[in-house]
Motif scaffolding. Structure first.
Motif, short mmCIF file in Angstrom:
data_model
loop_
_atom_site.label_atom_id
_atom_site.label_comp_id
_atom_site.label_asym_id
_atom_site.label_seq_id
_atom_site.Cartn_x
_atom_site.Cartn_y
_atom_site.Cartn_z
N TYR A 133 26.91 -72.42 -14.71
CA TYR A 133 26.58 -73.77 -15.14
C TYR A 133 25.43 -74.28 -14.27
O TYR A 133 25.46 -74.15 -13.03
N LEU A 139 30.34 -68.55 -16.54
CA LEU A 139 30.70 -68.20 -17.91
C LEU A 139 30.40 -66.71 -18.06
O LEU A 139 29.26 -66.32 -18.28
N GLN A 149 41.22 -68.20 -24.76
CA GLN A 149 40.66 -69.55 -24.68
C GLN A 149 39.34 -69.56 -23.92
O GLN A 149 38.41 -70.28 -24.28
N ARG A 150 39.25 -68.75 -22.87
CA ARG A 150 38.02 -68.69 -22.10
C ARG A 150 36.88 -68.10 -22.92
O ARG A 150 35.73 -68.55 -22.82
N TYR A 151 37.18 -67.08 -23.72
CA TYR A 151 36.14 -66.51 -24.56
C TYR A 151 35.64 -67.51 -25.60
O TYR A 151 34.44 -67.58 -25.89
N GLU A 200 35.65 -70.72 -25.19
CA GLU A 200 34.84 -71.66 -24.40
C GLU A 200 33.44 -71.08 -24.17
O GLU A 200 32.43 -71.79 -24.29
N TYR A 243 31.86 -68.97 -26.04
CA TYR A 243 31.12 -69.03 -27.31
C TYR A 243 30.52 -70.42 -27.52
O TYR A 243 29.32 -70.55 -27.85
N GLU A 244 31.32 -71.45 -27.35
CA GLU A 244 30.86 -72.80 -27.66
C GLU A 244 29.78 -73.26 -26.70
O GLU A 244 28.84 -73.96 -27.11
N HIS A 245 29.88 -72.87 -25.44
CA HIS A 245 28.85 -73.26 -24.47
C HIS A 245 27.55 -72.49 -24.71
O HIS A 245 26.46 -73.07 -24.65
N ARG A 256 30.56 -75.16 -32.63
CA ARG A 256 32.02 -75.15 -32.62
C ARG A 256 32.51 -73.79 -33.11
O ARG A 256 32.00 -73.25 -34.09
#
Length: 318
Positions: free
Chosen positions: A226, A243, A278-280, A282, A284-286, A291
């Motif tokens: 980040y 990430l 859930q991390r994967y 996340e 993707y979206e970042h 979405r």
């Protein structure tokens, strides 16, 4: 928790199948490949015992987006992504090197540096650097495999050319492509508040021309920080917010596994699998700024993939 970890398709004019650590690759008519990103997950060159729901979709859709967004730099193997987990493209003869581009001293490069190495793959690293420090300019630290299934091995540019793995002319071209791809990826990451820390690119040849192949800028092949808080954390010597798949490696190492002979893989319970999934999502979206829309994992998921792939093959195999 459903996950797609195996496939067994028999597509029209199928001439071969190769199972990688994550992807199942079907050769069609000797000219095309159907690459299915499964939900398998690997770390330290070992496939972990359980699949991660939606991981394949995440990887395939991120790679598909970046292949489209970098096609002006170098032609690539993609023809179409007819299914959330699948990309269909040209069959290329892969070059036996991977181009690792590093913008920061982190990961395995940092571990080697911390243990005293001041040269990685023939690239000199100055004294006095700290973990996660940015290089003056990105460096390339290639790897190769001695045999199919073996571990990646560090190798220098000079050794690649001396051994004839890649000609000097072709190496110069893929080196240029890798740097330009990394620059594009860096710009795209910055627009989403991220830093592209390091990544790998693979190239192949088709009809004598160089193509970008495999995945690009996914969390399995790349590391992102980040942007917000990077400098402050670096100055304080604190871990960066990442990430990437590094969190999986860190969990394994904290449970006594780093891929060494005799070590036992820790158990992945439902909670751990769900957390990784859930991390994967996340990631993707970042990375994409979109979405995540999960594809259905219903009883007919294999039928869906087969129907979607057959649709594009019917047009290619006229």
């Amino acid at each position: 928790m459903k996950a797609i970890t195996t496939t067994a398709f028999d597509f029209r004019k199928q001439t071969g199948k190769y199972e990688g650590k994550v992807r199942d690759v079907y050769t069609i008519d000797g000219k095309y490949i159907v690459m299915i990103a499964t939900d398998r997950i690997s770390a330290f060159d070992v496939i972990l015992p359980r699949g991660i729901p939606y991981k394949g979709q995440v990887l395939n859709q991120i790679a598909s987006m970046f292949l489209d967004d970098t096609a002006d730099i170098v032609q690539n193997w993609k023809i179409s992504s007819p299914d959330p987990m699948v990309t269909v493209g040209y069959r290329c003869q892969g070059l036996p090197v991977e181009m690792i581009v590093r913008g920061y001293l982190t990961g395995s490069a940092w571990r080697a540096y911390k243990n005293g190495a001041r040269e990685i793959c023939g690239v000199r690293i100055p004294d006095g650097m700290r973990e996660h420090q940015k290089f003056d300019r990105p460096i390339i630290t290639p790897t190769t495999k001695a045999d199919i299934g073996s571990h990646d091995e560090d190798i220098s540019r000079e050794e690649i050319i001396r051994r004839g793995l890649v000609s000097e002319e072709d190496y110069a071209r893929i080196e240029d492509y890798a740097m330009r791809l990394f620059e594009r990826g860096t710009e795209m990451a910055a627009s989403r508040g991220l830093i592209l820390v390091d990544t790998k690119y693979e190239f192949g040849k088709r009809d004598g021309e160089i193509y970008l192949i495999d995945e690009i800028h996914t969390p399995d092949s790349s590391r992102y920080f980040y942007s917000d808080g990077y400098q402050e954390r670096f100055e304080k010597g604190e871990p960066q917010r990442q990430l990437s798949k590094e969190f999986v490696r860190e969990w394994l190492m904290s449970n006594g596994f780093s891929g060494l002979k005799g070590q036992t893989l820790p158990e992945m319970d439902d909670e751990r699998v769900s957390l990784i999934s859930q991390r994967y999502i996340e990631l993707y979206e970042h990375i994409t700024g979109k979405r995540f829309e999960p594809a259905e994992y219903g009883d007919n998921v294999y039928g869906r993939i087969e129907e979607n792939v057959n649709g594009i093959l019917s047009r290619l195999l006229i």
